[in-house]
Write a protein that holds these residues in place. Structure first.
Motif, PDB file in Angstrom:
ATOM      1  N   UNK A  81      -7.631  -6.180 -10.215  1.00 26.35           N
ATOM      2  CA  UNK A  81      -6.289  -6.723 -10.451  1.00 26.35           C
ATOM      3  C   UNK A  81      -6.011  -6.789 -11.957  1.00 26.35           C
ATOM      4  N   UNK A  82      -7.060  -6.995 -12.739  1.00 26.00           N
ATOM      5  CA  UNK A  82      -6.815  -6.988 -14.184  1.00 26.00           C
ATOM      6  C   UNK A  82      -7.626  -7.964 -15.004  1.00 26.00           C
ATOM      7  N   UNK A 296      -1.796  -7.810   1.397  1.00 26.23           N
ATOM      8  CA  UNK A 296      -1.149  -7.187   2.557  1.00 26.23           C
ATOM      9  C   UNK A 296      -0.669  -5.771   2.220  1.00 26.23           C
ATOM     10  N   UNK A 297      -0.186  -5.581   1.002  1.00 30.72           N
ATOM     11  CA  UNK A 297       0.246  -4.239   0.596  1.00 30.72           C
ATOM     12  C   UNK A 297      -0.961  -3.291   0.539  1.00 30.72           C
ATOM     13  N   UNK A 298      -2.099  -3.800   0.061  1.00 30.01           N
ATOM     14  CA  UNK A 298      -3.330  -2.979   0.050  1.00 30.01           C
ATOM     15  C   UNK A 298      -3.698  -2.580   1.473  1.00 30.01           C
ATOM     16  N   UNK A 314     -11.684   0.402   1.441  1.00 29.47           N
ATOM     17  CA  UNK A 314     -10.472   1.241   1.340  1.00 29.47           C
ATOM     18  C   UNK A 314      -9.312   0.439   0.751  1.00 29.47           C
ATOM     19  N   UNK A 315      -9.237  -0.824   1.117  1.00 28.04           N
ATOM     20  CA  UNK A 315      -8.161  -1.668   0.579  1.00 28.04           C
ATOM     21  C   UNK A 315      -8.336  -1.889  -0.909  1.00 28.04           C
ATOM     22  N   UNK A 316      -9.583  -2.080  -1.336  1.00 25.03           N
ATOM     23  CA  UNK A 316      -9.824  -2.309  -2.768  1.00 25.03           C
ATOM     24  C   UNK A 316      -9.414  -1.081  -3.583  1.00 25.03           C
ATOM     25  N   UNK A 321      -2.778   0.997  -7.214  1.00 24.47           N
ATOM     26  CA  UNK A 321      -1.465   1.502  -6.800  1.00 24.47           C
ATOM     27  C   UNK A 321      -0.564   0.422  -6.185  1.00 24.47           C
ATOM     28  N   UNK A 322      -1.149  -0.475  -5.399  1.00 24.89           N
ATOM     29  CA  UNK A 322      -0.328  -1.526  -4.762  1.00 24.89           C
ATOM     30  C   UNK A 322       0.218  -2.469  -5.835  1.00 24.89           C
TER      31      UNK A 322
END
Ligand SMILES: NC(=O)C1=CN([C@@H]2O[C@H](COP(=O)(O)OP(=O)(O)OC[C@H]3O[C@@H](n4cnc5c(N)ncnc54)[C@H](OP(=O)(O)O)[C@@H]3O)[C@@H](O)[C@H]2O)[C@@H](O)CC1
Ligand SMILES: Nc1ncnc2c1ncn2[C@@H]1O[C@H](COP(=O)(O)OP(=O)(O)OP(=O)(O)O)[C@@H](O)[C@H]1O
Ligand SMILES: [Mg+2]
Length: 329
Positions: A81-82, A296-298, A314-316, A321-322
């Motif tokens: 995330x940063x 949820x977007x991931x 896969x979500x990570x 991009x999300x």
């Protein structure tokens, strides 16, 4: 809308959000968009003027013999995330496993040592936020150490996200977090019922989720509560916000860990940004909305690529991009 939009937009945002909150209708498209703008407002700019660490040093407390995936998911999500640095404080046995998943994490094998509280405590002055519970397990010695770590973190005013087995501890001893307004609890369905029973003597009222989350937050002295589910319901005891961003039908384990790790960074960013950037709304509420939307977007993006085989890994891979899609438009 751009990051840091002007005053008029922010005031408009406030009006709409107030209405959305009072109608408990923030999941309407307009309410969602305005709440997303508040999240955009807290995202720090990437500039050449900063040094490593300024955008977040997050610690995850968890990881034991049984569970090494959960703290990894939380800690790597914080980085993706940063955050600049992500630490894991886990048991001795879990450490080499977690290190082997990723060279990017700083892993401390201290949680079951006799000096655990001291060993974690010496890092606290350098941490911006703590995520307590993913993969912690329920061993009494570990929980006792975590209790003392929580006390030390509160004394330093460190924001704390509590998830998974950290919530088990809070259900045993709600006083540990009572009134600490830099805490966010992220219960799933079962964890929420357990907390509700412990704090209010009342298991989850399935009919009125918003009221139940609001009441639990109030009873805990305005600790922010995020009840995950088909919709995520978030309250700081004053306002209630819902996140119904499209996710997916996959319910694989670890999605909650992605959420709590992301929230660790966003809580730091929100508190650093201050209430002006969140238009007077609780920074923690805005951070929680951001983490729920992102998770949820991931899930949605990963599912489009992988369908039924989607896993948290896969979500990570979709965090970058999300995040861009939601918060850097
Ligand atoms: N890869 C890893 O290392 C991972 C490790 N993890 C770590 O595991 C530890 C324990 O976590 P946890 O308490 O969440 O235990 P978990 O067994 O998931 O649930 C207990 C039972 O509750 C139920 N149930 C759950 N949700 C429900 C719902 N919405 N609605 C209704 N029922 C629901 C369900 O009961 P059942 O359906 O089996 O009767 C389920 O069996 C913790 O440290 C955590 O961080 C996880 O983070 C995952 C990835
Ligand atoms: N029924 C549902 N429909 C859509 N999304 C859901 C549903 N239930 C949970 N989610 C989403 O999945 C994510 C994780 O929530 P969940 O309740 O699975 O957490 P958890 O049980 O703590 O997960 P973990 O396996 O990491 O411990 C959240 O982003 C939440 O919004
Ligand atoms: Mg969980």
């Amino acid at each position: 809308m751009a990051v840091g939009s002007g005053c008029a937009a922010v005031w408009g945002c406030r009006r709409v959000l107030k209405r959305a909150f009072s109608l408990h209708n923030a999941h309407s498209v307009k309410g969602m968009e305005d709440a997303l703008q508040l999240v955009r407002n807290i995202v720090p700019p990437l500039t050449a003027k900063k040094h490593k660490g300024q955008d977040g040093r997050v610690g995850v407390v968890g990881g034991c013999r049984e569970y090494t995936g959960a703290p990894y998911f939380a800690a790597i999500s914080a980085l993706k995330v940063g955050a600049d640095l992500s630490h894991v404080f886990c048991t001795q046995e879990a450490a080499p496993v977690i290190k082997a998943y990723s060279p990017e994490l700083i892993v401390h094998p201290v949680l079951d040592s006799p000096d655990a509280v001291h060993d974690v405590g010496k890092w606290l002055p350098r941490l911006h936020a703590l995520v307590v519970g993913p993969g912690l397990g329920r061993d009494d010695v570990l929980l006792s150490n975590v209790k003392d770590i929580l006390e030390a973190s509160k004394a330093r005013g460190i924001p704390i996200v509590i998830d998974a087995d950290g919530l088990w501890l809070i259900a045993q001893q709600p006083a540990l977090i009572q009134g600490y307004q830099k805490a966010v609890l992220t219960p799933n369905h079962v964890e929420f019922s357990r907390l509700s029973e412990a704090v209010l003597g009342d298991p989850l009222d399935g009919q009125d989720r918003r009221g139940a989350v609001l009441r639990l937050s109030q009873a805990l002295g305005n600790v922010t509560v995020v009840q995950k589910g088909e919709r995520d319901v978030i309250s700081d005891g004053k306002q209630v916000l819902e996140c119904s961003q499209e996710g997916s039908g996959r319910r694989c384990g670890g999605q909650g860990d992605l959420l709590s790790g992301s929230l660790g960074v966003l809580v730091h960013w929100a508190l650093q940004a201050g209430p002006e950037r969140t238009d007077g709304f609780s920074p923690l509420l805005v951070a929680a909305f951001g983490a729920c939307t992102l998770t949820r977007q991931c899930s949605h993006q990963a599912f489009q690529k992988h369908g039924r085989s989607t896993t948290t890994t896969d979500m990570i891979a979709e965090v970058g991009p999300a995040f861009s899609r939601l918060f850097e438009t």
